[in-house]
Design an enzyme around this catalytic site. Structure first.
Site: not given
Length: 636
Positions: A160-161, A180, A182, A347, A376, A155
């Protein structure tokens, strides 16, 4: 007009996309008032800007606003040719197909949208393309990829949490909540990664994921052109790429083509019915990717894999829709060009419509010929995984255009290999041997991604019951075998976590990534003796590997395991490396004569793990549960 509006109204809850008959009369009245009173507007243009001098000179703009259908579009510059303007089912969308002629210069260009004698002017910017972007070197077998979940790594900006315009708020006490981590946290830890020897970074998706809960993983995008504000901004993401490059680290974007999030902005006003796959009620995929390469598959099973939703919050995108397919092509190219990315990881690749997603992959590789893209393709037989690697001579002529796929088959065997003292035909390290003997099915086994674990499976430490020696054996193999090694954050300190305890357990916070953490494993003094032992082992291997092309692209020869000891060589014209893995608890001696074809003329081996010299003749001693990684030398 009213008939059209009813046909294209979709009301949502978590489980369904369907028109609610109870609301029909109210909706009809509302629709009548809305359609005939709204004023034309342009609220969104995607892509938000583009570049000159791209390989593909065509560009499709998706305009979204009020009542844009049947409008005309003009541009004030003759070098921007409007090829066509297309109205679709939902009249709030307009698709404008442009041709950017040779000679067009960077700048802002004026357009005019006209309908019923009303005009809306708008500007569109073309930026100058980086002259080196098309030929940028991508990741390959010379790299070691560090996979991390941004929310759980570090974090760097507590401000910006939680943000006012996103639903889920910070709750570090909840395993499935937002913790949190980032982009700034990743930037701050780049020196740590570079010192360890990491050369490529793969964060899980960073785009806005605006679900009410369980949004931290990022695989349910709510906006394909916006970084989640709880991670940072688009500009900060670009800074991450720039800072990575300063530290000799490549940046890989995790891209999702199969599905978006139920909270994506377009889900309340779809451009057309077949933008996503729809059912009377929620229908989940059967997760049977084998239906794509099964010559006997039923259409029922195939379509359920292709069209079913991955989860309630993940609407399944229909890549056969040409507008959506173009949108996804341009979006991927936009991020590569905007941020200066070095590659992609895709993905859930086999859940897409395979023929159309191949067109998507090809379009990216046409624009960036050197780019590596790993898919994947989570299957458990080499022939099934090989089907998805470009260049495989498939029975149906299919080519995915994927240069790389993930070697889940090898991972399966590694989960068992070092736990078994059984010296049977296919037990212990023989599992690894028999996994590699099927490499002939792959178009390029040296471009497979190899891993012990990742963010979707039990951590490897659990598979070896937290035995440090077995753990180090696995790392020694992973970082000397063919392919592109990927390690999961926390591997370097033997982090624990079991899938049986939920995803949150295998996605724990990295200790020291938050200011008030009791432990800081980013620094030596913050790690336990066991953690430092593992860290030193992996760091030694990574930094040695980085400067040894023989391990990147050298040929491989291995010998059938005997007595639960596996011996293999990596070699080229300049160098030979001999790897000996003793999977027994007891020390062993192996006769050098068996390996004459590789060691003839060599008398010594420098063990890169201990720094000691090892005499090769007539026998080689190796301690129990240890690996020797020997750089061979001809002179005493």
């Amino acid at each position: 007009m009213i008939k059209f509006a009813v046909r294209n109204c979709y009301l949502f809850n978590k489980h369904e996309i369907m028109l609610k008959p109870f609301y029909l009369m109210t909706f009809l009245l509302f629709t009548h008032v809305f359609l005939f009173s709204q004023k034309m507007s342009v609220d969104r243009i995607e892509p938000p800007f583009w570049w000159t001098e791209m390989h593909d000179h065509e560009l499709q703009l998706m305009l979204y606003g009020k009542d844009l259908g049947n409008a005309s579009v003009n541009c004030d510059n003759q070098l921007i040719r409007i090829k066509s303007v297309e109205t679709v089912e939902n009249k709030n969308y307009l698709f404008v197909n442009l041709v950017l002629e040779e000679g067009i210069q960077p700048g802002k260009y004026s357009f005019t949208l006209t309908k019923n004698k009303k005009e809306i002017p708008f500007e569109y910017e073309l930026k100058k393309r980086d002259e080196n972007s098309a030929q940028r070197k991508s990741y390959d077998a010379s790299d070691v990829i560090y996979l991390l979940m941004p929310d759980r790594f570090a974090n760097g900006d507590e401000n910006n949490d939680s943000t006012p315009d996103t639903k889920e708020k910070h709750n570090r006490a909840y395993k499935g909540g937002r913790h949190g981590g980032d982009i700034q946290g990743m930037i701050d830890r780049l020196p740590y990664l570079a010192e360890m020897g990491v050369t490529a970074l793969w964060p899980t998706p960073l785009l806005l994921d605006d679900e009410e809960k369980y949004s931290y993983h990022g695989y349910a995008a709510a906006d394909y052109y916006k970084i989640d504000p709880r991670y940072g901004t688009n500009e900060l993401y670009k800074k991450l790429a720039d800072e990575c490059h300063k530290h000799g680290i490549k940046l890989i974007k995790d891209y999702v083509t199969n599905h978006c999030g139920i909270s994506h902005w377009w889900m309340t006003d779809l451009p057309m019915k077949d933008w996503v796959h729809q059912f009377p009620s929620f229908t989940r995929t059967n997760y049977r990717m084998s239906t794509w390469n099964d010559p006997y598959t039923s259409d029922f099973d195939l379509q359920l894999n292709n069209r079913g939703w991955f989860d309630h919050t993940m609407p399944d995108l229909d890549q056969s829709n040409p507008y959506l397919l173009t949108y996804l092509k341009q979006n991927a190219i936009w991020w590569i060009e905007y941020a200066g990315l070095d590659g992609l990881r895709i993905d859930t690749y086999p859940y897409n419509d395979k023929w159309h997603i191949a067109q998507w992959t090809k379009a990216i590789r046409d624009e960036y010929p050197n780019i590596n893209i790993v898919g994947e393709c989570w299957q458990h037989r080499p022939s099934e995984i090989a089907y998805w690697q470009s260049g495989t001579p498939n029975y149906d002529g299919y080519d995915s255009y994927l240069p790389s796929v993930m070697d889940f088959c090898l991972t399966d065997q590694l989960f068992e290999a070092f736990n078994e003292a059984d010296q049977g035909w296919d037990k212990g390290v023989a599992r690894i041997y028999y996994s590699l003997v099927t490499d002939y099915v792959y178009a390029n086994p040296y471009n497979l991604m190899v891993m012990l674990d990742n963010h979707d499976i039990t951590r490897y430490s659990e598979s070896v019951k937290n035995d440090v020696d077995n753990y180090k054996l696995a790392l020694s193999f992973l970082l000397t075998t063919r392919g592109i090694p990927q390690i999961y954050y926390g591997t370097e300190i033997m982090m624990e976590g079991s899938k049986s305890q939920g995803d949150g357990d295998i996605r724990r916070d990295f200790p020291g990534g938050w200011k008030n953490d009791a432990q800081n494993a980013f620094v030596r003094e913050g790690r336990s003796p066991k953690e430092n032992e593992v860290f030193d082992h992996i760091s030694t291997l990574l930094n040695w590997r980085r400067n040894n092309p023989v391990i990147h692209f050298g040929k491989m020869m291995h010998f059938i395991p005997e007595d639960n000891i596996y011996v293999y060589f990596r070699y080229d014209e300049q160098k030979k490396v001999m790897v000996i893995i003793n999977n027994n608890k007891e020390s062993k001696k192996i006769k050098a004569a068996r390996f004459k074809e590789m060691i003839e003329g060599y008398s010594l081996g420098h063990d890169i793990l201990t720094g000691k010299m090892v005499v090769l003749q007539p026998e080689i001693d190796i301690e129990g549960k240890k690996a020797l990684i020997l750089e061979l030398s001809k002179a005493l």
